[in-house]
Design a protein around this motif. Structure first.
Motif, PDB file in Angstrom:
ATOM      1  N   UNK A 235      27.739 -34.723 -39.847  1.00 61.71           N
ATOM      2  CA  UNK A 235      27.720 -35.740 -38.788  1.00 61.71           C
ATOM      3  C   UNK A 235      29.089 -36.388 -38.672  1.00 61.71           C
ATOM      4  N   UNK A 236      29.530 -36.621 -37.436  1.00 56.62           N
ATOM      5  CA  UNK A 236      30.755 -37.393 -37.213  1.00 56.62           C
ATOM      6  C   UNK A 236      30.416 -38.636 -36.405  1.00 56.62           C
ATOM      7  N   UNK A 237      30.887 -39.778 -36.890  1.00 56.80           N
ATOM      8  CA  UNK A 237      30.751 -41.061 -36.194  1.00 56.80           C
ATOM      9  C   UNK A 237      32.073 -41.306 -35.482  1.00 56.80           C
ATOM     10  N   UNK A 238      32.036 -41.254 -34.158  1.00 54.29           N
ATOM     11  CA  UNK A 238      33.259 -41.362 -33.356  1.00 54.29           C
ATOM     12  C   UNK A 238      33.489 -42.818 -32.960  1.00 54.29           C
ATOM     13  N   UNK A 239      34.625 -43.370 -33.396  1.00 50.32           N
ATOM     14  CA  UNK A 239      34.904 -44.785 -33.184  1.00 50.32           C
ATOM     15  C   UNK A 239      34.124 -45.629 -34.166  1.00 50.32           C
ATOM     16  N   UNK A 240      34.262 -45.290 -35.454  1.00 53.86           N
ATOM     17  CA  UNK A 240      33.409 -45.880 -36.494  1.00 53.86           C
ATOM     18  C   UNK A 240      33.657 -47.361 -36.728  1.00 53.86           C
ATOM     19  N   UNK A 241      34.849 -47.861 -36.389  1.00 59.10           N
ATOM     20  CA  UNK A 241      35.132 -49.281 -36.611  1.00 59.10           C
ATOM     21  C   UNK A 241      35.008 -49.647 -38.080  1.00 59.10           C
ATOM     22  N   UNK A 242      34.145 -50.621 -38.370  1.00 58.28           N
ATOM     23  CA  UNK A 242      33.931 -51.055 -39.757  1.00 58.28           C
ATOM     24  C   UNK A 242      32.851 -50.225 -40.455  1.00 58.28           C
ATOM     25  N   UNK A 243      32.475 -49.084 -39.849  1.00 53.87           N
ATOM     26  CA  UNK A 243      31.526 -48.180 -40.496  1.00 53.87           C
ATOM     27  C   UNK A 243      30.162 -48.091 -39.845  1.00 53.87           C
ATOM     28  N   UNK A 244      30.082 -48.497 -38.560  1.00 57.26           N
ATOM     29  CA  UNK A 244      28.785 -48.489 -37.882  1.00 57.26           C
ATOM     30  C   UNK A 244      28.769 -47.518 -36.713  1.00 57.26           C
ATOM     31  N   UNK A 245      27.752 -46.676 -36.633  1.00 58.18           N
ATOM     32  CA  UNK A 245      26.544 -46.633 -37.467  1.00 58.18           C
ATOM     33  C   UNK A 245      26.639 -45.719 -38.695  1.00 58.18           C
ATOM     34  N   UNK A 246      27.799 -45.088 -38.922  1.00 57.70           N
ATOM     35  CA  UNK A 246      27.900 -44.035 -39.928  1.00 57.70           C
ATOM     36  C   UNK A 246      27.490 -44.413 -41.335  1.00 57.70           C
ATOM     37  N   UNK A 247      28.009 -45.547 -41.851  1.00 60.96           N
ATOM     38  CA  UNK A 247      27.722 -45.933 -43.237  1.00 60.96           C
ATOM     39  C   UNK A 247      26.230 -46.214 -43.483  1.00 60.96           C
ATOM     40  N   UNK A 248      25.563 -47.000 -42.631  1.00 65.12           N
ATOM     41  CA  UNK A 248      24.114 -47.178 -42.844  1.00 65.12           C
ATOM     42  C   UNK A 248      23.337 -45.857 -42.773  1.00 65.12           C
ATOM     43  N   UNK A 249      23.763 -44.953 -41.880  1.00 71.65           N
ATOM     44  CA  UNK A 249      23.098 -43.645 -41.818  1.00 71.65           C
ATOM     45  C   UNK A 249      23.263 -42.923 -43.150  1.00 71.65           C
ATOM     46  N   UNK A 250      24.461 -42.978 -43.731  1.00 70.28           N
ATOM     47  CA  UNK A 250      24.727 -42.322 -45.020  1.00 70.28           C
ATOM     48  C   UNK A 250      23.914 -42.963 -46.149  1.00 70.28           C
ATOM     49  N   UNK A 251      23.770 -44.274 -46.124  1.00 73.43           N
ATOM     50  CA  UNK A 251      22.982 -44.956 -47.162  1.00 73.43           C
ATOM     51  C   UNK A 251      21.534 -44.471 -47.131  1.00 73.43           C
ATOM     52  N   UNK A 252      21.001 -44.309 -45.929  1.00 75.28           N
ATOM     53  CA  UNK A 252      19.603 -43.905 -45.796  1.00 75.28           C
ATOM     54  C   UNK A 252      19.414 -42.395 -45.938  1.00 75.28           C
ATOM     55  N   UNK A 253      20.411 -41.635 -45.505  1.00 73.31           N
ATOM     56  CA  UNK A 253      20.338 -40.163 -45.567  1.00 73.31           C
ATOM     57  C   UNK A 253      21.495 -39.660 -46.437  1.00 73.31           C
ATOM     58  N   UNK A 254      21.406 -39.807 -47.761  1.00 76.25           N
ATOM     59  CA  UNK A 254      22.551 -39.526 -48.632  1.00 76.25           C
ATOM     60  C   UNK A 254      22.984 -38.062 -48.663  1.00 76.25           C
ATOM     61  N   UNK A 255      22.133 -37.145 -48.189  1.00 76.64           N
ATOM     62  CA  UNK A 255      22.475 -35.722 -48.254  1.00 76.64           C
ATOM     63  C   UNK A 255      23.286 -35.223 -47.051  1.00 76.64           C
ATOM     64  N   UNK A 256      23.550 -36.108 -46.084  1.00 74.32           N
ATOM     65  CA  UNK A 256      24.395 -35.679 -44.964  1.00 74.32           C
ATOM     66  C   UNK A 256      25.857 -35.602 -45.409  1.00 74.32           C
ATOM     67  N   UNK A 257      26.634 -34.783 -44.719  1.00 71.17           N
ATOM     68  CA  UNK A 257      28.088 -34.805 -44.825  1.00 71.17           C
ATOM     69  C   UNK A 257      28.572 -35.652 -43.651  1.00 71.17           C
TER      70      UNK A 257
END
Length: 243
Positions: free
Chosen positions: A79-101
């Motif tokens: 998964x790529x989070x485009x325009x992640x800023x301070x980590x949203x939504x990418x970081x919360x997604x990673x916390x909940x789905x730890x097996x994603x790259x």
């Protein structure tokens, strides 16, 4: 994280059908602590209180997981989070789905440095920070059409955002754009661009964000053919002259 704030996070996630484990709550708590700390030095978010951050950043990002789960298995996907800023939504997604790259694409250096700090502090595996413009990475052989899902939240209108995101998505993958109430107008104006870049709108999902009277609309776009080599255009052009 104070108990009241923790309860808001847990209850809010449950209202969206996601149960958080103790380890995930600990990670959200540390993320909140670092975000508030760093926000005093650099402008990461205009939200000031933990409650606001939990609702408008954490829960808002968690709503993306509900949509991703409907369309994809998350184990091992890229998964790529485009325009992640301070980590949203990418970081919360990673916390909940730890097996994603996960790749977090952020143009501003200061925010990219913050994201590097978060990864180190929270011992995240298989997370990359890409500091630069989407137009540049969309042309790069290591990134072009390499991702199962590109996701973006509050970055640009659909006709612009599609040119940032779709070149990064592999054929058969998904581009998920999180939008507010203006999604219908954006969709009407942006579908031509989506099609030009090899995409097809396959669904519109709507999720209510708990504790605030707001809904999010997710435009789910499937990549059905390769993006022409002329896209993305050079830096700044998608914004100046949208498709």
């Amino acid at each position: 994280m104070l108990k009241d704030d923790e309860n808001i996070l847990i209850d809010g996630a449950q209202k969206m059908g996601i149960n958080l484990y103790k380890e995930q709550i600990k990670k959200f708590s540390r993320f909140l602590e670092l975000l508030v700390q760093w926000n005093q030095k650099i402008n990461l978010t205009s939200l000031k209180t933990p409650r606001e951050i939990i609702i408008k950043h954490f829960l808002d990002s968690i709503s993306c997981v509900k949509v991703i789960n409907k369309y994809s298995d998350t184990e091992g996907i890229n998964i790529i989070d485009v325009g992640a800023g301070a980590g949203f939504p990418g970081m919360p997604i990673k916390i909940i789905c730890p097996l994603i790259r996960l790749s977090l694409l952020e143009a501003r250096k200061k925010k990219a440095v913050f994201l590097e700090k978060i990864i180190g502090e929270m011992n995240f595996q298989q997370v990359k920070i890409l500091n630069g413009r989407a137009e540049t990475f969309g042309k790069g052989a290591d990134y072009r059409e390499k991702y199962d899902i590109a996701i973006s939240r509050a970055v640009a209108r659909l006709n612009v955002l599609s040119e940032y995101c779709l070149p990064l998505v592999k054929v058969g993958g998904l581009f998920i754009a999180q939008k507010g109430r203006s999604y219908k107008e954006e969709t009407d104006k942006g579908l031509k661009a989506v099609q030009s870049l090899g995409g097809e709108l396959i669904g519109v999902e709507n999720v209510r964000i708990p504790f605030i009277n707001q809904e999010r609309y997710f435009l789910v776009i499937k990549k059905i053919k390769h993006t022409s080599s002329k896209y993305p255009r050079k830096e700044g052009l998608p914004q100046k002259r949208p498709l």
